[in-house]
Design an enzyme around this catalytic site. Structure first.
Site, PDB file in Angstrom:
ATOM      1  N   ARG A   1      -4.057  -0.688 -19.409  1.00  0.00           N
ATOM      2  CA  ARG A   1      -2.938  -0.699 -20.340  1.00  0.00           C
ATOM      3  C   ARG A   1      -1.789   0.039 -19.668  1.00  0.00           C
ATOM      4  NH1 ARG A   1      -7.516   0.837 -23.337  1.00  0.00           N
ATOM      5  NH2 ARG A   1      -8.126  -0.675 -24.953  1.00  0.00           N
TER       6      ARG A   1
ATOM      7  N   ARG B   1      -2.481  -7.432 -17.927  1.00  0.00           N
ATOM      8  CA  ARG B   1      -3.830  -6.993 -18.326  1.00  0.00           C
ATOM      9  C   ARG B   1      -4.610  -8.187 -18.882  1.00  0.00           C
ATOM     10  NH1 ARG B   1      -7.215  -2.774 -20.615  1.00  0.00           N
ATOM     11  NH2 ARG B   1      -7.745  -3.187 -22.794  1.00  0.00           N
TER      12      ARG B   1
ATOM     13  N   HIS C   1     -12.906  -1.999 -24.057  1.00  0.00           N
ATOM     14  CA  HIS C   1     -12.995  -2.447 -25.448  1.00  0.00           C
ATOM     15  C   HIS C   1     -14.226  -1.840 -26.105  1.00  0.00           C
ATOM     16  CE1 HIS C   1     -10.469  -6.331 -24.660  1.00  0.00           C
ATOM     17  NE2 HIS C   1      -9.724  -5.255 -24.865  1.00  0.00           N
TER      18      HIS C   1
ATOM     19  N   HIS D   1       1.873  -6.190 -20.469  1.00  0.00           N
ATOM     20  CA  HIS D   1       0.535  -6.329 -21.055  1.00  0.00           C
ATOM     21  C   HIS D   1      -0.074  -7.685 -20.723  1.00  0.00           C
ATOM     22  CE1 HIS D   1      -2.490  -4.497 -23.556  1.00  0.00           C
ATOM     23  NE2 HIS D   1      -2.640  -5.615 -24.256  1.00  0.00           N
TER      24      HIS D   1
ATOM     25  N   TYR E   1     -10.815 -13.749 -25.113  1.00  0.00           N
ATOM     26  CA  TYR E   1     -10.445 -14.326 -23.821  1.00  0.00           C
ATOM     27  C   TYR E   1     -11.218 -15.609 -23.530  1.00  0.00           C
ATOM     28  CZ  TYR E   1      -7.909 -10.021 -23.029  1.00  0.00           C
ATOM     29  OH  TYR E   1      -7.019  -8.989 -23.150  1.00  0.00           O
TER      30      TYR E   1
ATOM     31  N   LYS F   1      -7.988   4.316 -25.232  1.00  0.00           N
ATOM     32  CA  LYS F   1      -7.818   4.501 -26.670  1.00  0.00           C
ATOM     33  C   LYS F   1      -8.987   5.283 -27.252  1.00  0.00           C
ATOM     34  CE  LYS F   1      -4.987   0.475 -27.841  1.00  0.00           C
ATOM     35  NZ  LYS F   1      -4.912  -0.765 -28.656  1.00  0.00           N
TER      36      LYS F   1
END
Length: 298
Positions: free
Chosen positions: A153, A247, A270, A244, A279, A176
């Site tokens: 990110r 990514r 994730h 982004h 994806y 995150k």
């Protein structure tokens, strides 16, 4: 209708909604009131809103659906009605519990929009073309290389400190929620980071940023986004070609070349595999496009 005018004035002045949103609310609610007059066979007055049923709202939404409104538009119409009812409750004591439980159509997850392999390469190779100083040129190239080559990110890349040099084969990233992951760095990424570090005029230690702005502070995401905007114009890329999107490209290009979905989940950081599974939709779309273009009977 006075009550509609009062509501629109409230959302404009008190809630400070954008003019376009207020206009959309007005349009949707006028259509709603017009439907109610025909549906109920009486003039719309404030007292009727207390006694409307969820089935009345559904009938209105169904009528708009027959007119060709999309799921997104139906959701917007329902949002306008619910906001109106919230105002009725607060300002006129008119409460209708049935309305609160109405749900709009479920909207499918929006597929990520990665750049192509060629576009990613062009963005990275051209990133240094607009910088006035060599170290800034190397910095811009290193940032984009890290986003595409490492799947970071933008906040993760710009959050690196100076102890990221010399660039290791495996980089520890805190993403995150404070979740830590290990990201392998391919030679192209390590080389780009090393070249930037060699030219950077500012100190690089564990207490300093790794990516600097020209004034000696930590590089801000807005600068990277502005640089990419310039690149889009120079390369003729769509507005979806953002930092982004690199990514996203990292993930979809790995997937299309046979990488395991669980491995991609780990590399991206994730928490849930379902987040990574979007994806597969991107890759399916690409395969359908290839099939349509290449099959002789398509």
């Amino acid at each position: 209708m006075e009550i509609l005018s009062a509501f629109l004035e409230h959302v404009r002045q008190q809630r400070r909604l954008a003019d376009n949103t207020v206009e959309a609310y007005g349009h949707d609610l006028r259509r709603f009131f017009g439907f109610l007059e025909e549906h109920l066979g009486q003039e719309v007055a404030i007292k009727i809103f207390r006694h409307l049923h969820a089935s009345d709202i559904r009938a209105f939404l169904a009528s708009r659906r027959r007119e060709g409104l999309s799921d997104a538009s139906i959701a917007r119409v329902l949002s306008a009605i619910k906001t109106f009812y919230h105002w009725l409750d607060n300002h006129h004591g008119i409460e209708n519990p049935e309305i609160a439980f109405l749900q709009g159509p479920k909207r499918g997850a929006r597929l990520p929009r990665p750049v192509s392999i060629a576009a990613a390469r062009d963005m990275i190779e051209t990133a240094d073309a607009f910088a006035e100083e060599p170290w800034v040129a190397a910095r811009d190239a290193a940032v984009l290389t890290l986003l595409y080559g490492g799947g970071l990110r933008i906040s993760e890349a710009l959050g690196l400190n100076g102890d990221a040099v010399p660039a290791p084969e495996r980089l520890r990233i805190t993403g995150k929620g404070g979740k830590t992951r290990i990201v392998p760095l391919i030679p192209a990424v390590r080389q780009a980071m090393g070249e930037y570090a060699r030219l950077c005029p500012y100190p690089l230690t564990k207490e300093t940023p790794f990516f600097y702005g020209v004034r000696g502070k930590r590089l801000q995401a807005a600068i990277v986004q502005k640089n990419v905007q310039v690149l889009r114009g120079a390369l003729g890329l769509p507005e979806t070609a953002t930092p982004h999107a690199l990514r996203h490209a990292f993930a979809t290009h790995l997937l299309s070349h046979g990488a395991d979905l669980r491995a991609i989940q780990t590399l991206l950081g994730h928490a849930s595999l379902s987040t990574t599974q979007v994806y597969t939709g991107v890759d399916s779309e690409r395969l359908r496009a290839v099939h349509k273009a290449a099959h002789p009977r398509a």
